[in-house]
Design an enzyme around this catalytic site. Sequence first.
Site, PDB file in Angstrom:
ATOM      1  N   ASP A  35       0.864  -1.178   0.000  1.00  0.00           N
ATOM      2  CA  ASP A  35       0.000   0.000   0.000  1.00  0.00           C
ATOM      3  C   ASP A  35       0.903   1.232   0.000  1.00  0.00           C
ATOM      4  OD1 ASP A  35      -2.173   1.730   0.301  1.00  0.00           O
ATOM      5  OD2 ASP A  35      -3.154   0.417   1.757  1.00  0.00           O
ATOM      6  N   ASP A  47      -2.918   4.709  -2.737  1.00  0.00           N
ATOM      7  CA  ASP A  47      -3.888   5.421  -1.913  1.00  0.00           C
ATOM      8  C   ASP A  47      -4.248   6.770  -2.551  1.00  0.00           C
ATOM      9  OD1 ASP A  47      -5.188   5.543   0.861  1.00  0.00           O
ATOM     10  OD2 ASP A  47      -4.030   7.406   0.870  1.00  0.00           O
ATOM     11  N   GLU A  65      -6.912   3.858  -5.630  1.00  0.00           N
ATOM     12  CA  GLU A  65      -8.094   4.261  -4.873  1.00  0.00           C
ATOM     13  C   GLU A  65      -8.633   5.552  -5.489  1.00  0.00           C
ATOM     14  OE1 GLU A  65      -9.417   5.235  -0.258  1.00  0.00           O
ATOM     15  OE2 GLU A  65      -7.430   5.849  -0.979  1.00  0.00           O
ATOM     16  N   HIS A 112     -10.166  -1.504   4.881  1.00  0.00           N
ATOM     17  CA  HIS A 112      -9.803  -0.932   6.185  1.00  0.00           C
ATOM     18  C   HIS A 112     -10.547   0.365   6.498  1.00  0.00           C
ATOM     19  CE1 HIS A 112      -7.455   1.046   3.140  1.00  0.00           C
ATOM     20  NE2 HIS A 112      -7.222   2.030   3.973  1.00  0.00           N
ATOM     21  N   ASP A 113     -11.165   0.977   5.502  1.00  0.00           N
ATOM     22  CA  ASP A 113     -11.892   2.235   5.697  1.00  0.00           C
ATOM     23  C   ASP A 113     -13.405   2.045   5.787  1.00  0.00           C
ATOM     24  OD1 ASP A 113      -9.681   3.921   5.721  1.00  0.00           O
ATOM     25  OD2 ASP A 113      -9.698   4.215   3.558  1.00  0.00           O
TER      26      ASP A 113
END
Length: 542
Positions: free
Chosen positions: A98, A199, A241, A315-316
């Site tokens: 990531d 990200d 993302e 994770h969000d």
Amino acid sequence: MSSKWWQKAVIYQIYPRSFQDSNNDGIGDLQGIIQRLDYLAFLGVDALWLSPVYSSPNDDNGYDISDYQAIGPEYGTMADMDCLIKEAESRKIKIIMDLVVNHTSDEHIWFQEALKSKDNPYHDFYVWRKPVAGGPPNGLKSNFGGSSWTYVPHLDEYYLHLHSKKQPDLNWENPKMKQAIWDMMNFWLEKGIGGFRLDVIDLIGKEPDHEITQNGPKLHDLLQEMNHKTFGNYDVVTVGETWGATPEIAELYSSPDRDELSMVFQFEHINLDKQPGKRKWDLKELNPYELHEVFSKWQIKLDQKGWNSLFWNNHDLPRIISRWGDDSDEYREISGKMLAIYLHFMKGTPYIYQGEELGMINYPVKEIQEVDDLESIQMYNERLKQGYPIDDLITSINAKGRDNARHPMQWDTQLNAGFSAEKPWLPVHSNYRTVNAAAALADENSLFYTYKQLITLRKQFDVITNGEYQIVETNNPLVLAYQRFDDEEELTVVVNFSKTVQKYKVAQTLAEHEILIHNCPERPEQWHQLAPYEAYAVRRSN
């Protein structure tokens, strides 16, 4: 039809802080992941996406990187990282890093140098602007609330941060900054990683003077340059993302002839349970058929033009069973199986978030003191000042807060669910004695084995990877159905997206088809009636 390895792959996301603690400090680490590789190999996944493990002050749990080429000491060492890559490779599992290149931590050496003076060579690595009328340059708002600009008195300048003020945005117009990023990415690629999850990558083309953040006019030029300088020279996967993507924009990112990314995470379906024009905290009920229409739109519009990612969780995001399934004891597993079956027969690369295969659910809190997530806390404080009732704010956090996904992985019935012998950084859900990996592995009818079977089927049937897609009408908005087909075979997927018995009709009889997967213990006696959350996929040869 030939495919890239990542088009047939299933990717498993690990939030390292919460996966497995090997040294009993209450925080998951790289050696902990190594300890669990055999479990992941048995599940059958092809790659592990690790949320950030770089050095970080953890203002935003690692998405504020202070050193891109060092491992955070809470996770281990670079030797541990090298060991993880090697041990995963021996099990035919790739490691996806990531990476955050929109911003760094304010504790990164680049920003520490940038603060020294306007003449410092690192000053222009970040985005600075002069005050306007004694205040911020404009009204840009941070994604975490408040202004995107923070004033530095000794420089008489504001710096831009589209997230926390401890996450200053990088200046992607600076050639030296870009070269430093390319060098860092190649450092990781040379280690043999399997790719990057990038990200908030749609923010790097921002034009802050015009208050343009997502999908700026130079974004795709920057991505093509990144591709040519780094990962385009390796057989790896890249996923961006991109909260603001439409199918047309996603095609620009993922079209094979554009040399940008393998795919993007699009979030149109994720926004369906918030009030239109509002923030994610402003809740509304999900309309299942609207969800079906959104998924179908992406399946059809990207077909032969780009590539889809397929996901419910990360994770969000809150746990999907609590969000759109049913987390009661009666329906937790069967609704989880329904959600899995619905998603995994679509075209694209599926992502499984840690614990999704076990049916882990949201962790409810009663007061803000129990919350760790920076975004949730900032929303709470901001809205409390605006007069929102505390109960409503806690309800929103329990529904959408990022902590829901971050509570420790539930391995067994031992202390702290086998995650750690010491108090974890976030508490373990109280249901861990029944919802855990050991129990799932011991039960051949568990949700875990549904996921394992879905992974096997994806590798077995080429039509899942390459076939066409079409909606199947059922005359019932709570019964969602679609077909995948090619010249050789046809798959039909039918799910009841509700906890009540539903009748439905399809254009053809399915009774003679081969059942590939079914989440109820018995073969359906009536092919035009579904039990609560019942789901199946059937196959026939053309």
